[in-house]
Design an enzyme around this catalytic site. Structure first.
Site: not given
Ligand code: 28G
Length: 644
Positions: A502, A506
């Site tokens: 993504d 994260d």
């Protein structure tokens, strides 16, 4: 006046006494280890220990233990009886001193008060403190004297209750239900320990009678063979090798040593060790001396009788101990206990004493009994061969698993093409994105490996750990080229390794971790330009009547909007969707935007990027706290999700 002073002193001591036993009730764990069943049984051992000490002093031959209804325990011995005469310093009977004065240092808290066998342990006052009631009878050959206590406090001073010619001591106690989690005694636990005590003290007869249920019988533990009988007991049902149990004893430097051993056809070693009758499961200097001496005795023998030729290397200790059952029992004046559970002997002088006894007496035994020596040496040699073979097999297996394993990771969706130069692997964080990628890919040349599990801190791990990490090992196996010094780029199964995560914090984290891993453990991958980062779109522009437009960053979005405006499409008529993660795209969209070689954007990782990732990684995960704090302060909003 004089009497007054004595009384005052007595009162002072009395206060001290009460305080002392109060401490035991406040922190029972310090004195008996715990208040669980274990601690409960410990009470029995404390009392039995005192009787055993009387046996070691040479005055007691028999100890009887009974468990009465209501979990009351009664212990008797046939020793001299605890003296009831006034204790010169305390002004009370010795019996009362024994039962009401806490001796310095807790057994389980530091100090280690247990000095030695033969001098009477000091646990009686602890038992008294933790018992609802205690009744003591002492017979000195002239009379029978009794005293009683409740929760450490004297109820009846020692007083004569009968005439009698016998001698001995009887202690009856009821553990305090206010203290213990359970007051139910377990016969099996008592059997274990009392039998062990009988083995360790040859000739001493210990009986146990569980009278809680009717019709029970007395059990007798009485072994003239002592620890020789112990080894027989351990080896019951096993095939023994060579001879009857071998037994040595000796004393030097105030250390008394007893050793019994026998070989069996089993492959394990079973060495039980004791110090002053206390088990030492963690071993220590006595066991070290035993092992060292055993090894030397066999190697000396082997050399002397040319069983070991000049070119042969020495027999290894572990081979000599294969199949051995042994008891090592020592008596030491001031034992020092170490280790996690304080069950490891630390006295350094003990090693040499036990070693010498083994070298001399075992050596002598081997020389005098060559037929026995022969079979044991043969077993040792076959143990050595087996160990060599096992090591080779292990090495082979080890080489095969991570580097050239035939079994690919279960989660890998491999491609059908075998020519690595045409193959790509997408490493995808998260199972859901992994699922879309598997559906959307071109399976002829695109493989998908979803990552799962906890990431290893590569910073602190050595190669062996990395092989076994559940997150990294599938990558190593899928790529097929190994790691570190063993990395072989010829074996690489894909020439495009594409990280797909993504576009958030994260995602950045996992990219950093993986880049660091590649940089440190598969550097040629980066140097040869095989590593890429997929660029999923950040925005989608859609409007009825035109094809969806994907934008990969803010600038890209502005450019695309301007292009549309130039075609006469107003900004207000457009719907703009912002993607938060790969999971928001279906498989077709993922293919279209991120995986289709015609339309996707791949960023090739430069060595430079990897070095930066590595530095960032070191700061985030490393040992050095100061730069990490600086980094976090400067980048606070980016690193909130990192487990630093
Ligand atoms: C039945 C259950 C537990 C015991 C004795 C015998 C003596 C003794 C015990 O003396 C005071 C401290 C060290 C000497 C010693 C008797 C000498 C002469 C004893 C037991 C004085 C304690 N006569 N038997 N304590 N010692 N049995 N059984 O507790 O210096 S405790």
């Amino acid at each position: 006046m004089k009497r007054g002073r004595i009384m005052a002193k007595y009162d002072e001591n009395q206060i001290q006494v009460l305080e002392g036993l109060e401490a035991v009730r406040k922190r029972p764990g310090m004195y008996i280890g715990s208040i669980s069943s274990r601690g409960l049984h410990h009470l029995v051992y404390e009392i039995v220990d005192n009787a055993v000490d009387e046996a070691l002093a040479g005055f007691c031959t028999e100890i009887n233990v009974e468990i009465l209804p209501d979990n009351i325990v009664s212990v008797t011995d046939n020793g001299r009886g605890i003296p009831i005469g006034k204790h010169p310093k305390m002004g009370i009977s010795t019996l009362e001193v024994v039962f009401t004065i806490l001796h310095a240092g807790g057994k389980f808290g530091g100090g280690g008060y247990k000095v030695s066998g033969g001098l009477h342990g000091v646990g009686a006052s602890v038992v008294n403190a933790l018992s609802e009631s205690v009744y003591v009878e002492a017979c000195d050959g002239d009379g029978v004297y009794a005293a009683s206590f409740a929760r450490g406090k004297t109820i009846e001073h020692a007083h004569k209750i009968a005439e009698g010619k016998k001698s001995g001591t009887k202690v009856v106690f009821k553990p305090d239900a206010q203290i213990f989690e359970t007051t139910e005694f377990d016969t099996d636990i008592l059997v274990q320990r009392l039998r062990e005590m009988a083995f360790l003290n040859k000739g001493l007869k210990i009986t146990l009678w569980d009278k809680r249920q009717e019709g029970s019988e007395q059990m007798v533990f009485h072994y003239e063979g002592g620890i020789k009988s112990f080894v027989d007991f351990l080896n019951k049902g096993k095939d023994t090798i060579g001879s009857d149990v071998i037994y040595f004893e000796g004393e030097d430097n105030n250390v008394q040593v007893e050793i019994a051993l026998q070989y069996t056809t089993s492959y394990s070693e079973n060495i039980l060790s004791f110090v002053n009758n206390i088990p030492t499961p963690e071993g220590g200097t006595h066991v070290d001396g035993f092992k060292r001496g055993l090894t030397k005795a066999f190697n000396d023998y082997g050399r002397r009788f040319n069983i070991l030729k000049e070119k042969d290397s020495n027999l290894a200790g572990e081979d000599i101990r294969e199949g051995i059952s042994a008891i090592v029992s020592v008596r030491v004046l001031e034992p020092q206990f170490e280790g996690q559970t304080k069950t490891k002997l630390g006295n350094s002088e003990v090693t040499g004493v036990v070693n010498n006894i083994m070298v001399n007496k075992m050596g002598q035994f081997l020389e005098e009994t060559p037929n026995v020596a022969k079979v044991i040496v043969e077993k040792t040699l076959s143990a050595q061969r087996a160990r060599e073979a096992a090591r080779k097999a292990r090495d082979l297996a080890r080489r095969k698993t991570p580097l050239e394993s035939s079994t690919l990771p279960g989660k890998l969706a491999d491609c059908s093409e075998k020519d690595a130069s045409k193959c790509e692997i997408y490493i995808v964080e998260g199972d859901s994105a992994g699922g879309s990628a598997k559906q959307g890919r071109d399976r002829r040349f695109q493989a998908i490996l979803p990552l799962w599990g906890k990431m290893l801190n590569v910073e602190k791990a050595r190669a062996d750990k990395i092989y076994n990490n559940e997150k990294l090992s599938p990558i190593i196996i899928a790529l097929g080229a190994g790691i570190g010094n063993d990395f072989n780029i010829e074996k690489l199964r894909y020439h495009k390794i594409i990280l797909m995560a993504d576009a958030d914090v994260d995602g950045a984290h996992i990219r950093t971790l993986l880049l660091t891993f590649f940089f440190r453990h598969m550097r040629p991958l980066v140097e040869n330009g095989y590593v890429y980062i997929a660029q999923p779109p950040l925005f989608k522009i859609f409007k009825k009547g035109i094809e969806d437009i994907y934008c990969y960053n803010e600038a890209d979005l502005d450019v695309k909007i301007k292009e549309l405006e130039e075609k006469g499409i107003s900004r207000d008529s457009l719907s703009i969707q912002r993607y938060k993660g790969l999971g928001e795209m279906d498989s077709d969209q993922l293919w279209e935007t991120t995986m289709n070689p015609e339309t996707r954007i791949l960023v090739q990782v430069q060595l430079d990027d990897a070095i930066k990732a590595d530095q960032m990684f070191s700061i985030l995960m490393g040992e050095n706290v100061e730069p990490r704090r600086e980094f976090i302060e400067q980048n606070a909003k980016y690193v909130t999700n990192l487990d630093v």
